[in-house]
Scaffold this motif. Structure first.
Motif, PDB file in Angstrom:
ATOM      1  N   ASP A 261     -11.929  11.915  -5.324  1.00 52.77           N
ATOM      2  CA  ASP A 261     -11.753  12.590  -6.610  1.00 52.77           C
ATOM      3  C   ASP A 261     -10.360  13.208  -6.712  1.00 52.77           C
ATOM      4  O   ASP A 261      -9.686  13.077  -7.739  1.00 52.77           O
ATOM      5  CB  ASP A 261     -12.831  13.665  -6.772  1.00 52.77           C
ATOM      6  N   VAL A 264      -7.652  10.417  -7.289  1.00 52.96           N
ATOM      7  CA  VAL A 264      -7.623   9.871  -8.649  1.00 52.96           C
ATOM      8  C   VAL A 264      -6.897  10.824  -9.589  1.00 52.96           C
ATOM      9  O   VAL A 264      -6.039  10.421 -10.391  1.00 52.96           O
ATOM     10  CB  VAL A 264      -9.059   9.583  -9.130  1.00 52.96           C
ATOM     11  N   ARG A 265      -7.208  12.098  -9.495  1.00 57.96           N
ATOM     12  CA  ARG A 265      -6.583  13.093 -10.372  1.00 57.96           C
ATOM     13  C   ARG A 265      -5.089  13.241 -10.073  1.00 57.96           C
ATOM     14  O   ARG A 265      -4.262  13.338 -10.989  1.00 57.96           O
ATOM     15  CB  ARG A 265      -7.304  14.430 -10.221  1.00 57.96           C
ATOM     16  N   ALA A 267      -3.069  11.005  -8.619  1.00 56.11           N
ATOM     17  CA  ALA A 267      -2.353   9.782  -8.999  1.00 56.11           C
ATOM     18  C   ALA A 267      -2.091   9.757 -10.505  1.00 56.11           C
ATOM     19  O   ALA A 267      -1.004   9.369 -10.951  1.00 56.11           O
ATOM     20  CB  ALA A 267      -3.141   8.553  -8.574  1.00 56.11           C
ATOM     21  N   LYS A 268      -3.076  10.173 -11.275  1.00 53.42           N
ATOM     22  CA  LYS A 268      -2.903  10.201 -12.734  1.00 53.42           C
ATOM     23  C   LYS A 268      -1.792  11.166 -13.128  1.00 53.42           C
ATOM     24  O   LYS A 268      -0.925  10.835 -13.953  1.00 53.42           O
ATOM     25  CB  LYS A 268      -4.210  10.600 -13.408  1.00 53.42           C
ATOM     26  N   ALA A 269      -1.792  12.358 -12.518  1.00 57.87           N
ATOM     27  CA  ALA A 269      -0.773  13.354 -12.862  1.00 57.87           C
ATOM     28  C   ALA A 269       0.612  12.893 -12.441  1.00 57.87           C
ATOM     29  O   ALA A 269       1.585  13.062 -13.183  1.00 57.87           O
ATOM     30  CB  ALA A 269      -1.123  14.684 -12.199  1.00 57.87           C
ATOM     31  N   GLY A 271       1.626   9.795 -12.154  1.00 56.68           N
ATOM     32  CA  GLY A 271       2.018   8.680 -13.006  1.00 56.68           C
ATOM     33  C   GLY A 271       2.481   9.090 -14.380  1.00 56.68           C
ATOM     34  O   GLY A 271       3.123   8.296 -15.082  1.00 56.68           O
ATOM     35  N   GLU A 272       2.171  10.324 -14.776  1.00 55.25           N
ATOM     36  CA  GLU A 272       2.609  10.819 -16.087  1.00 55.25           C
ATOM     37  C   GLU A 272       3.992  11.454 -16.041  1.00 55.25           C
ATOM     38  O   GLU A 272       4.547  11.813 -17.089  1.00 55.25           O
ATOM     39  CB  GLU A 272       1.583  11.838 -16.613  1.00 55.25           C
ATOM     40  N   THR A 277       6.453   5.860 -10.552  1.00 58.83           N
ATOM     41  CA  THR A 277       5.463   4.786 -10.519  1.00 58.83           C
ATOM     42  C   THR A 277       4.627   4.957  -9.255  1.00 58.83           C
ATOM     43  O   THR A 277       5.171   5.050  -8.154  1.00 58.83           O
ATOM     44  CB  THR A 277       6.138   3.406 -10.495  1.00 58.83           C
ATOM     45  N   GLU A 280      -0.597   1.253  -7.052  1.00 57.85           N
ATOM     46  CA  GLU A 280      -2.038   1.121  -7.266  1.00 57.85           C
ATOM     47  C   GLU A 280      -2.447  -0.335  -7.039  1.00 57.85           C
ATOM     48  O   GLU A 280      -1.619  -1.234  -7.193  1.00 57.85           O
ATOM     49  CB  GLU A 280      -2.410   1.547  -8.701  1.00 57.85           C
ATOM     50  N   SER A 354       1.621  17.373 -19.596  1.00 61.12           N
ATOM     51  CA  SER A 354       1.602  15.997 -20.113  1.00 61.12           C
ATOM     52  C   SER A 354       2.253  15.867 -21.481  1.00 61.12           C
ATOM     53  O   SER A 354       2.093  14.867 -22.149  1.00 61.12           O
ATOM     54  CB  SER A 354       0.163  15.447 -20.163  1.00 61.12           C
TER      55      SER A 354
END
Length: 367
Positions: A261, A264-265, A267-269, A271-272, A277, A280, A354
């Motif tokens: 968990d 995932v969180r 990696a998303k942050a 990537g923004e 980059t 993945e 973001s």
């Protein structure tokens, strides 16, 4: 390989980055100390330091690891960390080794130090293609999941690397950090398969050096042929025994779900962020990122109190790559804020929650 320069790079590891006082995102260890129950087990084992580790101690540790993986005790060799398994590889006397990169670099160091020819197999997009490994290689080394790319290769692709007369070494140091340990081959009875496991990551034991190898008894005998008497100490044997018991395995599974968990969180942050980059699909408790000027960014992060791992020392990667350990959101939030500030200076954009806003000083740049 270019002698001293390459060897120095290959022997660079994240602990060198994690200087005292820095928030550590350079080392892929769960926390700064083992859980209390494990500390208690190890503390109790101190009473055994007054005698040599005996055959019974070794047998108990091997039995615990064997039961954990559905193997026989004679298919387990207790090690001073998985890294010792790499250091022992020259005892197998390979004629040509293939090391699949980008990956942990100690196997290549151990082999080239004794003049074993090594062919680097650098993967396109970090995905395993068994056909890229030379047929004549009688020793193949691969990580799964792979450090630093965080890629988890399919078990069938791993098994496709095995063949008569070849030793296939699979580094599963991070396998227990993934829920359910998918794609692990630790229970396989494939001829020539040697699986290395570590207790360092999940159980926060880098200072103890505890792990084990799984394989056919005759292969393990060859691997350990030149080890001294009493090669591991009583605390290592106790750690292997304790961490392979059912309760510990269940705890590791719960930790792996939590890490998934967090990853995932995180990696998303990441990537923004502008210019970042994230490699993945990622499955391990670390992420490989590409960002222009990563070498300078790493220095600026250190000035702000954060340690991240340079990744250009991994064959196939560049000074624009970094490896970042996955931590809980409350720990990653300050790092993300620092990255937003530094990357906003470079791009002329300030990134906050973001959303992008014009930066007050777009001329400011990372030195």
């Amino acid at each position: 390989m270019n002698g001293n320069v390459d060897r120095a790079a290959l022997r660079h590891h994240g602990d060198v980055e994690a200087l005292p006082g820095l928030a550590d995102f350079a080392v892929n260890v769960r926390s700064d100390q083992p859980p209390p129950w494990l500390r208690d087990r190890l503390a109790a084992a101190l009473d055994r330091l007054g005698r040599y580790p005996g055959a019974r101690d070794d047998a108990d540790a091997r039995a615990s690891a064997a039961a954990r993986h559905g193997r026989r005790p004679d298919e387990v060799l207790v090690l001073n960390g998985a890294a010792e398994g790499f250091a022992l590889l020259p005892a197998l006397k390979p004629r040509l080794a293939a090391v699949i990169h980008p990956s942990f670099t100690e196997p290549e160091v151990a082999l080239t130090d004794v003049n074993v020819p090594v062919e680097r197999v650098v993967l396109d997009d970090y995905a395993l293609n068994p056909a890229c490994v030379p047929d004549e290689a009688d020793l193949v080394v691969i990580g799964n999941p792979t450090n630093p790319t965080s890629v988890l290769h399919p078990a069938e692709a791993i098994r496709a690397l095995a063949r008569p007369g070849r030793v296939l070494v699979v580094d599963e140091a991070f396998a227990d950090t993934i829920p359910g340990e998918p794609e692990s081959v630790s229970g396989d009875a494939v001829p020539g398969l040697l699986v290395l496991r570590s207790l360092t990551k999940t159980w926060s034991l880098p200072g103890l050096r505890a792990g084990y190898a799984l394989g056919a008894p005759e292969l393990l005998a060859r691997l350990g042929r030149h080890r001294p008497q009493w090669p591991v100490n009583a605390l290592v044997l106790e750690a292997v025994r304790a961490c392979c018991e059912p309760g510990a395995v269940a705890e590791a599974e719960a930790v792996a779900r939590e890490l998934e968990d967090h990853r995932v969180r995180f990696a998303k942050a990441l990537g923004e962020l502008p210019g970042v980059t994230v490699a993945e699909p990622a499955r391990a408790p670390f992420l490989l990122i590409h960002v222009p000027g990563a070498d300078r960014l790493r220095e600026r992060l250190r000035e702000k109190g954060f340690a991240v791992r340079r990744a250009d020392t991994f064959p196939g990667l560049t000074p624009d790559h970094l490896r970042v350990a996955v931590r809980a959101p409350d720990q990653t939030a300050p790092l993300l804020a620092a990255l937003r500030e530094l990357l906003g200076r470079v791009s002329g954009v300030r990134v906050r929650d973001s959303r992008a806003e014009p930066a007050p000083d777009p001329e400011e740049r990372l030195p």
